[in-house]
Write a protein that holds these residues in place. Structure first.
Motif, short mmCIF file in Angstrom:
data_model
loop_
_atom_site.label_atom_id
_atom_site.label_comp_id
_atom_site.label_asym_id
_atom_site.label_seq_id
_atom_site.Cartn_x
_atom_site.Cartn_y
_atom_site.Cartn_z
N HIS A 1 0.83 -1.22 0.00
CA HIS A 1 0.00 0.00 0.00
C HIS A 1 0.86 1.26 0.00
N LEU A 2 1.96 1.25 0.76
CA LEU A 2 2.82 2.44 0.81
C LEU A 2 3.54 2.67 -0.53
N ASN A 3 3.90 1.61 -1.18
CA ASN A 3 4.63 1.74 -2.45
C ASN A 3 3.74 1.82 -3.68
N SER A 4 2.45 1.64 -3.49
CA SER A 4 1.57 1.60 -4.67
C SER A 4 1.53 2.95 -5.40
N HIS A 5 1.44 4.07 -4.65
CA HIS A 5 1.38 5.40 -5.29
C HIS A 5 2.69 5.72 -6.01
N GLN A 6 3.80 5.43 -5.38
CA GLN A 6 5.08 5.70 -6.02
C GLN A 6 5.26 4.84 -7.27
N THR A 7 4.87 3.60 -7.18
CA THR A 7 4.99 2.72 -8.34
C THR A 7 4.11 3.20 -9.48
N THR A 8 2.90 3.66 -9.13
CA THR A 8 1.99 4.17 -10.17
C THR A 8 2.53 5.43 -10.82
N LEU A 9 3.09 6.35 -9.98
CA LEU A 9 3.66 7.59 -10.51
C LEU A 9 4.83 7.32 -11.44
N VAL A 10 5.70 6.41 -11.06
CA VAL A 10 6.87 6.08 -11.89
C VAL A 10 6.44 5.47 -13.21
N SER A 11 5.43 4.57 -13.15
CA SER A 11 4.94 3.96 -14.39
C SER A 11 4.33 5.00 -15.33
N HIS A 12 3.61 5.98 -14.75
CA HIS A 12 3.02 7.04 -15.59
C HIS A 12 4.09 7.92 -16.21
N LEU A 13 5.13 8.27 -15.44
CA LEU A 13 6.20 9.10 -15.98
C LEU A 13 6.95 8.38 -17.10
N GLU A 14 7.15 7.11 -16.93
CA GLU A 14 7.83 6.35 -17.99
C GLU A 14 6.99 6.31 -19.26
N GLU A 15 5.70 6.16 -19.11
CA GLU A 15 4.83 6.16 -20.29
C GLU A 15 4.85 7.53 -20.98
N ARG A 16 4.83 8.62 -20.14
CA ARG A 16 4.88 9.97 -20.74
C ARG A 16 6.19 10.23 -21.46
N ALA A 17 7.26 9.72 -20.88
CA ALA A 17 8.58 9.90 -21.52
C ALA A 17 8.63 9.18 -22.84
N LYS A 18 8.05 8.04 -22.96
CA LYS A 18 8.00 7.32 -24.22
C LYS A 18 7.18 8.07 -25.26
N GLN A 19 6.08 8.72 -24.78
CA GLN A 19 5.26 9.47 -25.72
C GLN A 19 5.99 10.69 -26.26
N LEU A 20 6.76 11.39 -25.42
CA LEU A 20 7.49 12.58 -25.86
C LEU A 20 8.59 12.25 -26.84
N LYS A 21 9.16 11.08 -26.72
CA LYS A 21 10.19 10.67 -27.68
C LYS A 21 9.60 10.40 -29.02
#
Length: 240
Positions: free
Chosen positions: A220-240
């Protein structure tokens, strides 16, 4: 003489004899009185016993409930057995009481052997020996139902499931009650205790519960951080 048959000269004829008492049968119900000299000898040789009731009052002759009970005195060997029995009570964590129905000697030996393999000891004592052992002790309550053919099972470890599984194989042993950890319990309570897992299983379940709770907390404590990291990685792929 030569014309006579030879068999008739040599044959011996034995008469038929029948014994019969003079003057008929003997009268056993009303025998005839003996003559004077024989009557004197009979009177002199007649045994003479002193009555145990002589000189006693009527209340002394009245037989009460415990009048026929004899005082057997102190038996040193029985007292040693009673002391050993009391040690069995104090050193055993589980004591089971059985009523013993008529049982074959082979089945009884098998019961002794099966309990012995599990580290348990099946014993049989008399009521008086048990009374000498537990009278005036916390175990005096067991005397109330120890009135017939009974047997005792002593176990250093309270392994109730093994006791019940072996008892089912011998229907002549009727389970009455038990003493568990110094507490007197009935047959139904012993059945309920058998459903409770042992200490090792309870400790394993407790550790598993603690591990599950901690794992859920970390997730539960790591779920938000894991979700944020996954979203940032997806956004970085889109910008490339």
């Amino acid at each position: 003489m030569s014309l006579l048959p030879r068999k008739g000269l040599l044959e011996i004829v034995s008469p038929l004899l029948q014994c019969k008492r003079f003057r008929g049968k003997i009268n056993l119900r009303k025998p005839r009185a003996p003559h004077f000299e024989r009557a004197v000898y009979i009177a002199l040789t007649k045994p003479y016993f002193i009555s145990p009731k002589k000189g006693k009052l009527p209340e002394e002759l009245c037989k009460g409930p415990g009048s026929t009970k004899k005082d057997e005195g102190d038996n040193p060997f029985q007292r040693i057995i009673a002391q050993e029995l009391y040690k069995w009570f104090t050193s055993s964590r589980l004591v089971v009481f059985y009523h013993l129905n008529p049982m074959d000697s082979d089945d009884q030996f098998n019961a002794f052997a099966m309990f012995k393999k599990q580290g348990m000891y099946l014993r049989q004592y008399g009521k008086k020996t048990l009374d000498m052992a537990v009278r005036g002790t916390p175990y005096e309550t067991v005397l109330d139902f120890y009135v017939s053919q009974n047997m005792l099972l002593f176990s250093p470890q309270p392994d109730i499931k093994k006791v019940l599984s072996i008892t089912k194989k011998f229907p002549e042993l009727i389970l009455l009650a038990a003493i568990l950890e110094g507490r007197f319990i009935s047959k139904d309570e012993l059945m309920q205790y058998s459903l409770i897992p042992n200490l090792q299983a309870a400790q394993a379940n407790f550790v598993q519960t603690l591990n599950t709770a901690s794992s859920l907390l970390v997730n539960h404590l790591n779920s938000h951080q894991t979700t944020l990291v996954s979203h940032l990685e997806e956004r970085a792929k889109q910008l490339k």
